[in-house]
Design an enzyme around this catalytic site. Structure first.
Site, PDB file in Angstrom:
ATOM      1  N   CYS A 121      44.451  36.744  43.941  1.00 44.59           N
ATOM      2  CA  CYS A 121      44.327  37.316  45.282  1.00 44.59           C
ATOM      3  C   CYS A 121      43.909  38.782  45.288  1.00 44.59           C
ATOM      4  CB  CYS A 121      45.639  37.132  46.041  1.00 44.59           C
ATOM      5  SG  CYS A 121      46.163  35.407  46.102  1.00 44.59           S
ATOM      6  N   LEU A 122      44.042  39.446  44.151  1.00 37.92           N
ATOM      7  CA  LEU A 122      43.514  40.806  44.011  1.00 37.92           C
ATOM      8  C   LEU A 122      42.120  40.787  43.407  1.00 37.92           C
ATOM      9  CD1 LEU A 122      44.013  43.886  44.215  1.00 37.92           C
ATOM     10  CD2 LEU A 122      44.946  43.788  41.898  1.00 37.92           C
TER      11      LEU A 122
END
Length: 218
Positions: A121-122
């Site tokens: 997600c990063l």
């Protein structure tokens, strides 16, 4: 030869040149964070959010599948009570046009990201945003992966792609830049005292000594 945007004064973050995007700081995501002590991730992302609020940095909150993964941490929502989270199905937040449009509306070209999990997600939105011409900064200690290796490999991949790693305290110092700038000093001291651990204690001690010196010289 044109200077690299990774060096020089223009490479540093200021209250006027960046936007913060917080991704998936939710109970489900935190449950499998093993790269950091989970309560420290919560402490650090709240400290990061408080810093952004103090310096007036536009902040975008986004979650994934809130109905099963849970709402964003209350400590973050309390800092931005009027912010509605962008609830997504995409794992890669940059594939959700609402997130991209929210960033575009700020008019800023430096994006500071923090997310759970680092390796998904990063990494994905940060890499895609760089491809769209943004300068990307990733807050490593307000993010976390499912293992120390997963987090480390993700940060290495991001750095290789051109992202700048930073910690939340380092970001606060970069935004402040000069202790003679008093506009935000009270807020910074409060944030450090609440979230900065030993740094907060040291700052409180220094402030106390400074105050005592001023009183004695009066």
């Amino acid at each position: 030869m044109e200077a690299s945007p990774k060096v020089g004064l223009e490479a540093l973050l200021t209250p006027d040149n960046c936007v913060l995007v917080l991704i998936d700081h939710q109970p489900f995501q935190l449950a499998n964070v093993n790269s950091h002590e989970p309560t420290m991730v919560i402490n650090n992302v709240i400290g990061l959010a408080m810093t952004a609020k103090a310096y007036g940095i536009p902040t975008i909150l986004t979650t994934v599948r809130e109905e099963s993964g849970g709402l964003i941490f209350k400590g973050i929502q309390d800092i931005f009570p009027d912010h509605k989270t962008i609830n997504r199905t995409y794992i890669n937040a940059w594939e959700d046009e609402r997130v991209v449009e929210a960033v575009k509306k700020t008019g800023r070209k430096k994006i500071v990201f923090a997310a759970l999990w680092t390796e998904m997600c990063l990494t994905m939105p940060a890499i895609q945003a760089m491809g769209d011409g943004y300068d990307v900064y990733v807050v490593t200690d307000a993010s976390g992966g499912v293992s120390a290796e997963a987090h480390d490999m993700a940060i290495r991949r991001l750095v290789a792609a051109g992202a700048q790693p930073i910690t939340w305290l380092a970001m606060a110092g970069e935004l402040q830049r000069d202790w003679a700038r008093t506009q935000y000093l009270g807020d910074v001291a409060k944030i450090f005292a609440e979230r900065g651990g030993a740094t907060g204690a040291a700052l409180a001690w220094e402030t106390r000594l400074l105050h005592a010196s001023e009183v004695n010289s009066a």
